[in-house]
Motif scaffolding. Structure first.
Motif, PDB file in Angstrom:
ATOM      1  N   PRO A   1      -5.122 -24.829 -24.112  1.00 24.27           N
ATOM      2  CA  PRO A   1      -4.905 -23.946 -23.370  1.00 24.27           C
ATOM      3  C   PRO A   1      -6.220 -23.292 -23.590  1.00 24.27           C
ATOM      4  CG  PRO A   1      -4.526 -24.724 -26.048  1.00 24.27           C
ATOM      5  CD  PRO A   1      -5.128 -26.028 -25.024  1.00 24.27           C
ATOM      6  N   PRO A   2      -6.003 -22.712 -22.633  1.00 24.17           N
ATOM      7  CA  PRO A   2      -7.269 -21.621 -22.331  1.00 24.17           C
ATOM      8  C   PRO A   2      -8.590 -21.239 -23.127  1.00 24.17           C
ATOM      9  CG  PRO A   2      -5.381 -20.079 -21.856  1.00 24.17           C
ATOM     10  CD  PRO A   2      -5.048 -21.185 -22.496  1.00 24.17           C
ATOM     11  N   VAL A   3      -9.389 -21.330 -22.485  1.00 26.47           N
ATOM     12  CA  VAL A   3     -10.892 -20.672 -23.362  1.00 26.47           C
ATOM     13  C   VAL A   3     -10.910 -19.631 -23.012  1.00 26.47           C
ATOM     14  CG1 VAL A   3     -13.239 -21.271 -23.055  1.00 26.47           C
ATOM     15  CG2 VAL A   3     -12.102 -23.326 -22.844  1.00 26.47           C
ATOM     16  N   VAL A   4     -10.925 -18.394 -24.040  1.00 27.27           N
ATOM     17  CA  VAL A   4     -11.562 -17.462 -24.029  1.00 27.27           C
ATOM     18  C   VAL A   4     -12.673 -17.111 -25.489  1.00 27.27           C
ATOM     19  CG1 VAL A   4     -10.674 -14.734 -24.755  1.00 27.27           C
ATOM     20  CG2 VAL A   4      -8.949 -17.009 -23.756  1.00 27.27           C
ATOM     21  N   THR A   5     -13.416 -16.440 -24.636  1.00 27.81           N
ATOM     22  CA  THR A   5     -15.312 -16.964 -24.821  1.00 27.81           C
ATOM     23  C   THR A   5     -14.593 -15.242 -26.130  1.00 27.81           C
ATOM     24  OG1 THR A   5     -15.854 -17.297 -23.731  1.00 27.81           O
ATOM     25  CG2 THR A   5     -17.836 -16.302 -25.674  1.00 27.81           C
ATOM     26  N   PRO A   6     -14.938 -15.811 -27.564  1.00 32.17           N
ATOM     27  CA  PRO A   6     -14.524 -14.650 -28.674  1.00 32.17           C
ATOM     28  C   PRO A   6     -15.767 -13.279 -28.663  1.00 32.17           C
ATOM     29  CG  PRO A   6     -15.527 -16.209 -29.777  1.00 32.17           C
ATOM     30  CD  PRO A   6     -14.920 -16.521 -28.181  1.00 32.17           C
ATOM     31  N   GLY A   7     -16.511 -12.428 -28.781  1.00 26.74           N
ATOM     32  CA  GLY A   7     -17.172 -11.554 -29.088  1.00 26.74           C
ATOM     33  C   GLY A   7     -18.215 -12.977 -30.036  1.00 26.74           C
ATOM     34  N   PRO A   8     -19.080 -11.919 -30.363  1.00 28.16           N
ATOM     35  CA  PRO A   8     -20.607 -11.979 -31.107  1.00 28.16           C
ATOM     36  C   PRO A   8     -20.212 -12.652 -32.477  1.00 28.16           C
ATOM     37  CG  PRO A   8     -21.218 -10.772 -29.735  1.00 28.16           C
ATOM     38  CD  PRO A   8     -19.605 -10.443 -30.050  1.00 28.16           C
ATOM     39  N   ALA A   9     -20.398 -13.964 -32.792  1.00 26.68           N
ATOM     40  CA  ALA A   9     -20.646 -14.107 -34.294  1.00 26.68           C
ATOM     41  C   ALA A   9     -20.606 -13.018 -35.280  1.00 26.68           C
ATOM     42  CB  ALA A   9     -21.085 -15.313 -34.959  1.00 26.68           C
ATOM     43  N   PRO A  10     -20.647 -12.938 -36.356  1.00 28.70           N
ATOM     44  CA  PRO A  10     -20.545 -12.185 -37.529  1.00 28.70           C
ATOM     45  C   PRO A  10     -21.994 -13.022 -38.390  1.00 28.70           C
ATOM     46  CG  PRO A  10     -18.634 -12.504 -38.531  1.00 28.70           C
ATOM     47  CD  PRO A  10     -18.976 -13.115 -36.532  1.00 28.70           C
TER      48      PRO A  10
ATOM     49  N   TYR B   1      -1.737 -28.351 -37.198  1.00 30.81           N
ATOM     50  CA  TYR B   1      -1.214 -29.596 -36.555  1.00 30.81           C
ATOM     51  C   TYR B   1      -0.179 -30.167 -36.258  1.00 30.81           C
ATOM     52  CZ  TYR B   1      -3.526 -33.926 -36.500  1.00 30.81           C
ATOM     53  OH  TYR B   1      -3.658 -35.236 -36.256  1.00 30.81           O
ATOM     54  N   GLY B   2      -0.658 -30.355 -34.962  1.00 30.42           N
ATOM     55  CA  GLY B   2       0.834 -31.517 -35.155  1.00 30.42           C
ATOM     56  C   GLY B   2       1.926 -30.724 -34.822  1.00 30.42           C
ATOM     57  N   GLN B   3       2.030 -29.108 -34.593  1.00 29.18           N
ATOM     58  CA  GLN B   3       3.290 -28.923 -33.932  1.00 29.18           C
ATOM     59  C   GLN B   3       2.873 -28.122 -33.080  1.00 29.18           C
ATOM     60  OE1 GLN B   3       5.050 -26.939 -37.195  1.00 29.18           O
ATOM     61  NE2 GLN B   3       4.763 -28.705 -38.495  1.00 29.18           N
ATOM     62  N   TYR B   4       1.918 -26.798 -32.982  1.00 28.30           N
ATOM     63  CA  TYR B   4       1.326 -25.750 -31.838  1.00 28.30           C
ATOM     64  C   TYR B   4      -0.026 -25.769 -31.463  1.00 28.30           C
ATOM     65  CZ  TYR B   4       6.368 -23.646 -33.121  1.00 28.30           C
ATOM     66  OH  TYR B   4       7.748 -24.029 -33.360  1.00 28.30           O
ATOM     67  N   PRO B   5       0.019 -26.225 -30.543  1.00 30.62           N
ATOM     68  CA  PRO B   5      -1.449 -25.382 -30.098  1.00 30.62           C
ATOM     69  C   PRO B   5      -1.484 -23.840 -30.442  1.00 30.62           C
ATOM     70  CG  PRO B   5      -0.032 -26.988 -28.766  1.00 30.62           C
ATOM     71  CD  PRO B   5       0.827 -26.136 -29.378  1.00 30.62           C
ATOM     72  N   PRO B   6      -3.284 -23.636 -30.232  1.00 33.31           N
ATOM     73  CA  PRO B   6      -3.233 -22.301 -30.088  1.00 33.31           C
ATOM     74  C   PRO B   6      -3.011 -21.992 -28.731  1.00 33.31           C
ATOM     75  CG  PRO B   6      -5.365 -24.006 -30.522  1.00 33.31           C
ATOM     76  CD  PRO B   6      -4.206 -24.230 -30.195  1.00 33.31           C
ATOM     77  N   LEU B   7      -2.740 -20.347 -28.491  1.00 34.34           N
ATOM     78  CA  LEU B   7      -2.271 -20.102 -27.155  1.00 34.34           C
ATOM     79  C   LEU B   7      -3.855 -19.723 -26.940  1.00 34.34           C
ATOM     80  CD1 LEU B   7      -0.603 -16.898 -28.822  1.00 34.34           C
ATOM     81  CD2 LEU B   7       0.764 -18.710 -27.267  1.00 34.34           C
ATOM     82  N   VAL B   8      -4.878 -19.880 -27.380  1.00 33.30           N
ATOM     83  CA  VAL B   8      -6.303 -20.074 -26.788  1.00 33.30           C
ATOM     84  C   VAL B   8      -7.450 -20.436 -27.144  1.00 33.30           C
ATOM     85  CG1 VAL B   8      -5.527 -17.738 -24.774  1.00 33.30           C
ATOM     86  CG2 VAL B   8      -6.933 -18.123 -27.134  1.00 33.30           C
ATOM     87  N   ASN B   9      -8.735 -21.119 -27.080  1.00 33.54           N
ATOM     88  CA  ASN B   9      -9.075 -21.924 -27.622  1.00 33.54           C
ATOM     89  C   ASN B   9     -10.072 -20.397 -27.531  1.00 33.54           C
ATOM     90  OD1 ASN B   9     -11.631 -23.646 -27.845  1.00 33.54           O
ATOM     91  ND2 ASN B   9     -11.064 -24.907 -26.975  1.00 33.54           N
ATOM     92  N   ALA B  10     -10.413 -20.416 -29.118  1.00 28.18           N
ATOM     93  CA  ALA B  10     -11.769 -19.082 -28.788  1.00 28.18           C
ATOM     94  C   ALA B  10     -12.657 -20.151 -29.633  1.00 28.18           C
ATOM     95  CB  ALA B  10     -10.606 -18.096 -29.923  1.00 28.18           C
ATOM     96  N   SER B  11     -13.031 -20.739 -30.143  1.00 25.86           N
ATOM     97  CA  SER B  11     -13.935 -21.113 -30.737  1.00 25.86           C
ATOM     98  C   SER B  11     -15.680 -21.020 -29.673  1.00 25.86           C
ATOM     99  CB  SER B  11     -13.918 -23.303 -29.989  1.00 25.86           C
ATOM    100  OG  SER B  11     -12.642 -23.399 -30.418  1.00 25.86           O
ATOM    101  N   ARG B  12     -16.060 -20.701 -30.717  1.00 28.11           N
ATOM    102  CA  ARG B  12     -17.365 -20.504 -31.011  1.00 28.11           C
ATOM    103  C   ARG B  12     -18.550 -21.413 -31.327  1.00 28.11           C
ATOM    104  NH1 ARG B  12     -16.866 -15.897 -34.623  1.00 28.11           N
ATOM    105  NH2 ARG B  12     -16.770 -13.459 -33.250  1.00 28.11           N
TER     106      ARG B  12
END
Ligand code: MG
Length: 249
Positions: A34-43, A152-163
């Protein structure tokens, strides 16, 4: 009007069908990342719960939670969060839930340790059997259906939105439980929508059955309401501000 209506009908099955089955063989490492998408800042502060939410954890105690033997949950609580105590085991809510809107905040250990699945692994288990993966997927490669916000084990996320590890992350999950007939037959499967850090990562995906490692087991009939679980995967992942709204009518 008739033409517009017919057009919508033709479109609708196509949109739904796109989410009906996992895109890759289970745990396939050649499944497109999944492509990396940088989310907004952490609350800085927890996201406030709405008035009709059931508060499952407000940072103070684990009175709403149990261990595997229905005893007190043995995870650590301090400074407004709970933390997995490796070996203490999975914890689950005392109360059962079916269809829900669920908000969870979590944080991967900082500094990070390990790689692949061995890095900030935990999980949110709807009804104790349908896992939305928790993993430190910031600059950490694993099989896409096992990274953060995967079903888990079924669907990757559409994007990697990890902080980054050490930053609070949010999951907002809409879960529709499976329906079973009186003979235990599956009438309709479970469906999940997930936003990770405010970004859509699971769009109404249809689960193949319970989530599992190296298999995709079939559905087995279960009660309409079951506890929500959090996974002990031996990593000190933190959680805070967990609330749920029942969508059962
Ligand atoms: Mg996990």
């Amino acid at each position: 009007m008739r033409i517009v209506g017919a057009g919508l009908l033709l479109l609708a099955p196509k949109l739904v069908a796109a989410q009906m089955k996992p895109p890759c063989a289970q745990h396939a490492r050649d499944c497109p990342a999944p492509p990396v998408v940088t989310p907004g800042p952490a609350p800085h502060d927890p996201v406030p719960a709405p008035a009709d939410a059931v508060i499952l954890f407000d940072g103070h105690d684990l009175t709403q939670w149990r261990n595997g033997e229905e005893g007190p949950a043995g995870w650590k609580v301090q400074a407004g969060y709970m933390e997995v105590v490796p070996g203490a085991g999975m914890i689950h809510t005392a109360q059962g839930f079916g269809d829900v809107q669920l908000h969870v905040e979590w944080m991967a250990p900082d500094p990070p340790h390990g790689s692949d699945q061995d890095r900030g692994n935990s999980g949110v288990f709807l009804m104790g059997r349908y896992e939305v993966q928790v993993l430190d997927s910031y600059g950490n490669v694993t099989y896409p259906d096992g990274q953060a916000a995967a079903v888990y084990g079924q669907y990757p996320p559409l994007v990697n939105a990890s902080r980054k590890p050490g930053e609070w992350q949010t999951y907002d999950i809409v879960f529709r439980r499976p329906r079973f007939g009186t003979g235990g037959e599956l009438l309709s499967p479970a469906v999940i929508t997930v936003l990770h850090n405010g970004i859509l990562v699971q769009d109404h995906v249809v689960l193949t059955g319970p989530t599992a490692h190296q298999r995709r087991p079939p559905y087995e009939a279960h009660p309409d309401r079951l506890p929500l679980g959090l996974q002990d995967h031996e990593h000190p992942v933190r959680y805070r501000n967990i609330w749920v709204r029942s969508l059962e009518r």
